[in-house]
Write a protein that holds these residues in place. Structure first.
Motif, PDB file in Angstrom:
ATOM      1  N   LEU A 188       0.830  -1.202   0.000  1.00  0.00           N
ATOM      2  CA  LEU A 188       0.000   0.000   0.000  1.00  0.00           C
ATOM      3  C   LEU A 188       0.866   1.255   0.000  1.00  0.00           C
ATOM      4  O   LEU A 188       0.606   2.210  -0.740  1.00  0.00           O
ATOM      5  N   ASP A 193       2.338   1.839  -3.462  1.00  0.00           N
ATOM      6  CA  ASP A 193       1.345   2.383  -4.388  1.00  0.00           C
ATOM      7  C   ASP A 193       0.988   3.824  -4.052  1.00  0.00           C
ATOM      8  O   ASP A 193       0.760   4.634  -4.956  1.00  0.00           O
ATOM      9  N   PHE A 199      -2.865   3.981  -8.798  1.00  0.00           N
ATOM     10  CA  PHE A 199      -4.258   3.711  -8.475  1.00  0.00           C
ATOM     11  C   PHE A 199      -4.999   3.364  -9.748  1.00  0.00           C
ATOM     12  O   PHE A 199      -4.670   3.858 -10.830  1.00  0.00           O
ATOM     13  N   PRO A 237      -5.787   1.044  -4.749  1.00  0.00           N
ATOM     14  CA  PRO A 237      -4.361   0.801  -5.005  1.00  0.00           C
ATOM     15  C   PRO A 237      -4.180  -0.296  -6.051  1.00  0.00           C
ATOM     16  O   PRO A 237      -4.873  -1.321  -6.027  1.00  0.00           O
TER      17      PRO A 237
END
Length: 176
Positions: A87, A90, A96, A105
């Motif tokens: 996470l 990203d 995204f 994500p």
């Protein structure tokens, strides 16, 4: 785009060397650890809890607690760390994708990573409903099956149904 380049003997030799000398072992160790975690999960949820009719013995309480502790620390924490790391990557990169207009994500578009996220969430919810934790303050109470690491206390009775649901989902996610 040149098939001759990718099939060049030097490239093939280098790829085979990397796989056979390094990557193969990390891959196999990861799979073996995952299978071991799955076996510990099945043992703690299905086998040890149903060895015989009636309440578990002190030794069974200890074994169940150790298995579940391994699941929460060895599996849930590892999976949670991986999800946070992916996470964060990203978020930093701005990776995204929009699913139904909602930004998600990009790593979650991978089926395996999406399943791992569901497994982590399920294990966290399972941990919140863990009967051993709910009984920690009343181990020596006046009820059948009392003792260290019991799951039979009155405080845990209201949480066992949800715990069973989360266990079922987690087992399915381990197999998915």
């Amino acid at each position: 785009k040149d098939p001759k380049l990718i099939s060049h003997p030097v490239v093939v030799l280098f790829a085979d060397l990397i796989w056979s000398r390094l990557a193969q072992w990390f891959f196999l160790l990861g799979r073996i650890y995952f299978l071991f975690t799955l076996l510990v999960f099945i043992t703690s949820q299905s086998i040890l809890s149903h060895l015989h009719a009636g309440y578990e013995s002190f030794e069974e309480h200890i074994a169940i607690f150790c298995c579940r502790l391994f699941i929460y620390l060895g599996s849930m924490c590892t999976l949670f760390y991986t999800q946070i790391r992916l996470l964060t990557i990203d978020l930093k990169m701005g990776n995204f994708v929009r699913i139904g207009g909602v930004p998600v994500p990009a790593y979650l578009t991978n089926f395996q990573e999406g399943g791992a996220l569901v497994l982590v969430i399920t294990l966290i919810l399972m941990c919140t409903q863990e009967p051993i934790f709910w009984c920690a303050g009343n181990q020596d109470g006046d009820f059948p099956g009392n003792g260290l690491f019991t799951t039979s206390c009155p405080e845990a009775k209201s949480h066992k149904d949800m715990y069973s649901v989360f266990c079922c989902i987690a087992m399915l996610m381990y197999f998915a």
